[in-house]
Design a protein around this motif. Structure first.
Motif, short mmCIF file in Angstrom:
data_model
loop_
_atom_site.label_atom_id
_atom_site.label_comp_id
_atom_site.label_asym_id
_atom_site.label_seq_id
_atom_site.Cartn_x
_atom_site.Cartn_y
_atom_site.Cartn_z
N GLU A 12 15.80 -7.48 9.11
CA GLU A 12 15.94 -7.35 7.66
C GLU A 12 14.75 -8.01 6.95
O GLU A 12 14.23 -7.46 5.97
N CYS A 13 14.32 -9.15 7.45
CA CYS A 13 13.16 -9.82 6.86
C CYS A 13 11.89 -9.00 7.04
O CYS A 13 11.06 -8.92 6.12
N GLN A 15 11.73 -5.78 7.22
CA GLN A 15 11.82 -4.71 6.24
C GLN A 15 11.36 -5.19 4.87
O GLN A 15 10.61 -4.51 4.17
N GLU A 16 11.78 -6.38 4.48
CA GLU A 16 11.40 -6.94 3.18
C GLU A 16 9.90 -7.22 3.10
O GLU A 16 9.26 -6.89 2.10
N VAL A 17 9.34 -7.85 4.13
CA VAL A 17 7.91 -8.17 4.06
C VAL A 17 7.05 -6.93 4.17
O VAL A 17 5.96 -6.88 3.60
N TYR A 18 7.52 -5.91 4.86
CA TYR A 18 6.79 -4.64 4.85
C TYR A 18 6.72 -4.10 3.42
O TYR A 18 5.69 -3.57 3.01
N GLY A 19 7.79 -4.24 2.68
CA GLY A 19 7.79 -3.80 1.29
C GLY A 19 6.80 -4.60 0.45
O GLY A 19 6.08 -4.04 -0.37
N LEU A 20 6.76 -5.91 0.69
CA LEU A 20 5.85 -6.77 -0.06
C LEU A 20 4.39 -6.57 0.35
O LEU A 20 3.49 -6.70 -0.47
N TYR A 63 9.00 2.29 9.32
CA TYR A 63 9.10 1.92 7.90
C TYR A 63 8.47 2.99 7.02
O TYR A 63 9.02 3.37 5.98
N GLY A 68 11.05 2.25 4.00
CA GLY A 68 11.99 1.13 4.03
C GLY A 68 13.39 1.44 3.59
O GLY A 68 14.14 0.53 3.28
#
Length: 96
Positions: A12-13, A15-20, A63, A68
């Protein structure tokens, strides 16, 4: 002390950092110079027989498929299932 996060939390993290970090990664920036690196290191400890660089390559492709969306976690777990290993309690709390 080293702290190990649960496998699903690490995904999950990621996924979040890929977005950032999406813009940087799309421009070709090395993932080792982004916030992705520590999470890849954690994930590598949960996986046998696959290196961190390969984990990133595969997960980044997943991703990008739907940027994402909900399917990322499901697809990642399916792909990584063959490599997953349980982290023992003695490995979780190792002094470094």
């Amino acid at each position: 002390m080293r702290f190990e996060a649960d496998y699903d939390v690490v995904l999950e993290c990621i996924q979040e950092v890929y977005g950032l970090e999406c813009d940087n990664l799309c421009l070709g920036k090395d993932f080792r110079r982004t916030m992705v690196l520590p999470f890849m290191k954690m994930l590598e400890r949960h996986c046998d027989g696959i290196r961190m660089e390969n984990l990133h390559k595969v997960l980044w492709e997943v991703y990008q498929e739907d940027m994402g969306g909900k399917n990322f976690l499901e697809k990642a777990e399916i792909i990584l299932k063959a490599y997953y290993r349980e982290i023992s309690s003695s490995e979780q709390n190792v002094c470094v």
